[in-house]
Write a protein that holds these residues in place. Structure first.
Motif, PDB file in Angstrom:
ATOM      1  N   ASN A 129       0.695  -1.396  -0.072  1.00  0.00           N
ATOM      2  CA  ASN A 129      -0.264   0.371   0.074  1.00  0.00           C
ATOM      3  C   ASN A 129       0.739   1.181   0.378  1.00  0.00           C
ATOM      4  O   ASN A 129       0.367   2.002  -0.264  1.00  0.00           O
ATOM      5  N   ARG A 130       2.423   1.248   0.621  1.00  0.00           N
ATOM      6  CA  ARG A 130       2.886   2.249   0.532  1.00  0.00           C
ATOM      7  C   ARG A 130       3.151   3.125  -1.080  1.00  0.00           C
ATOM      8  O   ARG A 130       3.262   3.975  -1.329  1.00  0.00           O
ATOM      9  N   PHE A 131       2.237   2.325  -2.359  1.00  0.00           N
ATOM     10  CA  PHE A 131       2.426   2.118  -3.373  1.00  0.00           C
ATOM     11  C   PHE A 131       1.611   2.721  -4.648  1.00  0.00           C
ATOM     12  O   PHE A 131       1.641   2.865  -5.529  1.00  0.00           O
ATOM     13  N   ASN A 132       1.107   2.672  -3.545  1.00  0.00           N
ATOM     14  CA  ASN A 132      -0.730   3.843  -3.383  1.00  0.00           C
ATOM     15  C   ASN A 132      -0.821   4.893  -4.250  1.00  0.00           C
ATOM     16  O   ASN A 132       0.246   5.765  -4.114  1.00  0.00           O
ATOM     17  N   GLN A 133      -0.830   4.893  -5.351  1.00  0.00           N
ATOM     18  CA  GLN A 133      -0.727   6.333  -5.427  1.00  0.00           C
ATOM     19  C   GLN A 133      -1.737   7.366  -4.795  1.00  0.00           C
ATOM     20  O   GLN A 133      -1.213   8.233  -4.819  1.00  0.00           O
ATOM     21  N   SER A 134      -2.380   7.755  -3.517  1.00  0.00           N
ATOM     22  CA  SER A 134      -3.956   7.945  -2.961  1.00  0.00           C
ATOM     23  C   SER A 134      -1.726   8.386  -1.920  1.00  0.00           C
ATOM     24  O   SER A 134      -2.007   9.374  -1.294  1.00  0.00           O
ATOM     25  N   VAL A 135      -1.260   7.214  -1.650  1.00  0.00           N
ATOM     26  CA  VAL A 135      -0.085   7.096  -0.369  1.00  0.00           C
ATOM     27  C   VAL A 135       1.694   7.799  -1.076  1.00  0.00           C
ATOM     28  O   VAL A 135       1.459   9.058   0.164  1.00  0.00           O
ATOM     29  N   LYS A 136       1.464   7.705  -1.557  1.00  0.00           N
ATOM     30  CA  LYS A 136       2.394   8.307  -2.453  1.00  0.00           C
ATOM     31  C   LYS A 136       2.543  10.077  -3.174  1.00  0.00           C
ATOM     32  O   LYS A 136       3.765  10.685  -2.688  1.00  0.00           O
ATOM     33  N   THR A 137       1.077  10.425  -2.979  1.00  0.00           N
ATOM     34  CA  THR A 137       0.468  11.884  -2.753  1.00  0.00           C
ATOM     35  C   THR A 137       0.550  11.930  -1.955  1.00  0.00           C
ATOM     36  O   THR A 137       1.166  13.416  -1.537  1.00  0.00           O
ATOM     37  N   LEU A 138       0.386  11.904  -0.990  1.00  0.00           N
ATOM     38  CA  LEU A 138       0.505  12.162   0.786  1.00  0.00           C
ATOM     39  C   LEU A 138       2.192  12.317   1.019  1.00  0.00           C
ATOM     40  O   LEU A 138       2.089  13.160   1.674  1.00  0.00           O
ATOM     41  N   ARG A 139       2.804  11.330   1.126  1.00  0.00           N
ATOM     42  CA  ARG A 139       3.524  10.951   1.579  1.00  0.00           C
ATOM     43  C   ARG A 139       4.599  12.578   0.541  1.00  0.00           C
ATOM     44  O   ARG A 139       5.637  13.124   1.963  1.00  0.00           O
ATOM     45  N   ALA A 140       4.680  12.355  -0.715  1.00  0.00           N
ATOM     46  CA  ALA A 140       4.942  13.405  -0.850  1.00  0.00           C
ATOM     47  C   ALA A 140       4.818  15.306  -0.492  1.00  0.00           C
ATOM     48  O   ALA A 140       6.293  15.827  -0.237  1.00  0.00           O
ATOM     49  N   ALA A 141       2.972  15.752   0.043  1.00  0.00           N
ATOM     50  CA  ALA A 141       2.901  16.289   0.350  1.00  0.00           C
ATOM     51  C   ALA A 141       4.313  16.696   2.005  1.00  0.00           C
ATOM     52  O   ALA A 141       3.807  17.442   2.758  1.00  0.00           O
ATOM     53  N   LEU A 142       3.465  15.705   2.798  1.00  0.00           N
ATOM     54  CA  LEU A 142       4.351  15.287   4.500  1.00  0.00           C
ATOM     55  C   LEU A 142       6.084  15.999   3.888  1.00  0.00           C
ATOM     56  O   LEU A 142       6.466  16.434   4.701  1.00  0.00           O
ATOM     57  N   GLU A 143       6.507  15.718   2.936  1.00  0.00           N
ATOM     58  CA  GLU A 143       7.931  15.379   3.167  1.00  0.00           C
ATOM     59  C   GLU A 143       8.382  16.729   2.549  1.00  0.00           C
ATOM     60  O   GLU A 143       9.543  17.614   3.110  1.00  0.00           O
ATOM     61  N   ASP A 144       7.518  17.262   2.181  1.00  0.00           N
ATOM     62  CA  ASP A 144       7.340  18.746   1.364  1.00  0.00           C
ATOM     63  C   ASP A 144       6.951  20.162   2.395  1.00  0.00           C
ATOM     64  O   ASP A 144       7.353  20.852   2.484  1.00  0.00           O
ATOM     65  N   GLY A 145       7.099  19.392   3.899  1.00  0.00           N
ATOM     66  CA  GLY A 145       6.879  19.862   4.964  1.00  0.00           C
ATOM     67  C   GLY A 145       5.182  20.702   4.950  1.00  0.00           C
ATOM     68  O   GLY A 145       4.829  21.452   5.797  1.00  0.00           O
ATOM     69  N   LEU A 249      -6.374   6.606   5.975  1.00  0.00           N
ATOM     70  CA  LEU A 249      -5.812   7.018   6.870  1.00  0.00           C
ATOM     71  C   LEU A 249      -5.849   8.465   6.688  1.00  0.00           C
ATOM     72  O   LEU A 249      -6.195   9.069   5.374  1.00  0.00           O
ATOM     73  N   ASN A 250      -5.710   8.810   7.690  1.00  0.00           N
ATOM     74  CA  ASN A 250      -6.380  10.385   8.034  1.00  0.00           C
ATOM     75  C   ASN A 250      -5.478  10.863   8.381  1.00  0.00           C
ATOM     76  O   ASN A 250      -4.280  10.241   9.849  1.00  0.00           O
ATOM     77  N   ILE A 251      -4.434  11.574   7.920  1.00  0.00           N
ATOM     78  CA  ILE A 251      -3.201  12.964   8.670  1.00  0.00           C
ATOM     79  C   ILE A 251      -4.097  14.076   9.102  1.00  0.00           C
ATOM     80  O   ILE A 251      -4.210  15.432   7.969  1.00  0.00           O
ATOM     81  N   PHE A 252      -4.327  15.072  10.081  1.00  0.00           N
ATOM     82  CA  PHE A 252      -3.691  16.459  10.485  1.00  0.00           C
ATOM     83  C   PHE A 252      -2.711  16.856  10.894  1.00  0.00           C
ATOM     84  O   PHE A 252      -2.051  16.473  11.364  1.00  0.00           O
ATOM     85  N   GLY A 253      -2.716  18.693  10.518  1.00  0.00           N
ATOM     86  CA  GLY A 253      -0.962  19.033  11.445  1.00  0.00           C
ATOM     87  C   GLY A 253      -1.727  20.148  10.621  1.00  0.00           C
ATOM     88  O   GLY A 253      -2.206  20.928  11.028  1.00  0.00           O
TER      89      GLY A 253
END
Length: 349
Positions: A129-145, A249-253
């Motif tokens: 699931n780390r390779f789901n497009q939705s997850v990759k898009t989320l991860r990129a936003a996270l890594e971009d701060g 999966l819900n991520i909040f900041g």
């Protein structure tokens, strides 16, 4: 290890049960991959599987590992055999892809990691699931701060596994061979939760066997305190009536909110960042429908990533050290259920 830069990589799949077709079909779809062999202790199953996918059948994985025609072994057996078979594969000089959970204990997970390190082979854990497009898009936003300070997150699995599922094999739902809904179904989402939020510091949870005639839990809830101060919430159930409902999966900041839903964390349902309206519209327009099963679309990509790691001598996307993290959180929840107390990490088994 031999140079495989310009050669097809040859796979052997050990275990021809429920998940094995996802591996074999993904391997066959990759132009520079070959399915060389399959193995299962049930003679009819191994032979039928081999005929269907045009591979050589084996009944004994040790015999299969002696073949020089295999570069990468995929371990898709009952969970308690993952570490044992992975260690044997490493000692035979094969690169190892192992289904989740990579082991049933941290001690056996560490032995598998060490065996692969000593043999100079790659170890990859199947968290596709780390390779789901939705997850990759989320991860990129996270890594971009873009989230700013992370505040909290939630990982939810609301699926159905009925009595018929557990009656398919005597090891399903057992403490020593399988685990419950956390270890078997929710471990993928727990992997995503800790991957996004960072190292876990403390865990507290409850488990319950509510409806199914199994040894382990079919319902669980837990709270995680992460090192960065954020809080994670886990909800896991295999009792949902009448069928699989969702994996979210819900991520909040402080400056971002993302909700990924669908049947297998495959669809972005909320995407909120400052000035993101056009971006959000593009994301929503490009999304695929739900996958045909909860296994999702990521198996081919994680296998291709492993092949690249073998060829380029790089680290697989989910190495053993990463696969160990979700396992540790689940074992900590089990310990909470036994002791009634919060559990500090690292976990002492």
């Amino acid at each position: 290890m031999p140079d495989k830069t310009n050669q097809n990589l040859r796979f052997g799949v050990i275990g021809c049960g429920r998940i094995a077709p996802k591996h074999t079909e993904s391997i066959l779809a990759i132009p520079d991959a070959e399915l060389a062999a399959v193995c299962d202790i049930v003679p009819g199953r191994a032979e039928e599987f081999a005929r269907k996918y045009q591979a050589r059948p084996y009944l004994d994985y040790q015999e299969m590992l002696r073949s020089e025609d295999i570069d990468i072994v995929t371990v898709a057996t009952p969970s308690d055999l993952h570490a044992e078979i992975g260690i044997a594969a490493a000692r035979a000089g094969k690169h190892v892809m192992v289904e989740k959970p990579m082991a049933m204990t941290l001690e056996s997970a560490d032995r598998l990691i060490q065996a692969c390190r000593e043999a100079g082979v790659k170890l990859g854990v199947i968290h596709q699931n780390r390779f789901n497009q939705s997850v990759k898009t989320l991860r990129a936003a996270l890594e971009d701060g873009r989230f700013g300070m992370l505040t909290h997150a939630q990982a939810t699995v609301r699926w159905n596994r009925n009595d018929e599922y557990y009656q398919q094999a005597p090891w399903r739902g057992t403490r020593l061979q399988d685990g419950g809904v956390l270890m078997n179904q929710s471990i993928h989402n727990i992997d995503l939760l800790q991957w996004m939020m960072g190292p876990a510091e403390e865990v507290f949870g409850f488990t319950r066997t509510a409806l199914r005639p199994i040894e382990m839990e079919d319902v669980a809830g837990a709270v995680i305190k992460f090192n960065n101060g954020s809080i994670g919430i886990i909800e896991a159930a295999s009792t949902i009536y009448p069928k699989n409902l969702e994996e979210t999966l819900n991520i909040f900041g402080e400056s971002g909110s993302v909700i990924i839903g669908g049947i297998a964390v495959n669809r972005i349902e909320a995407w909120e960042f400052p000035g993101s309206e056009d971006e959000k519209a593009g994301i929503f327009a490009a999304q695929k429908t739900d996958p045909p099963s909860v296994y999702g679309f990521g198996h081919r990509e994680i296998i291709e990533n492993m092949m690249e790691a073998v060829r380029a001598d790089t680290v697989p996307a989910v190495p053993g050290e990463e696969g160990r993290k979700a396992l540790e959180i689940i074992l900590a929840i089990y310990k909470c259920q036994e002791t009634g107390q919060p559990v500090k990490l690292p976990l002492v088994e």
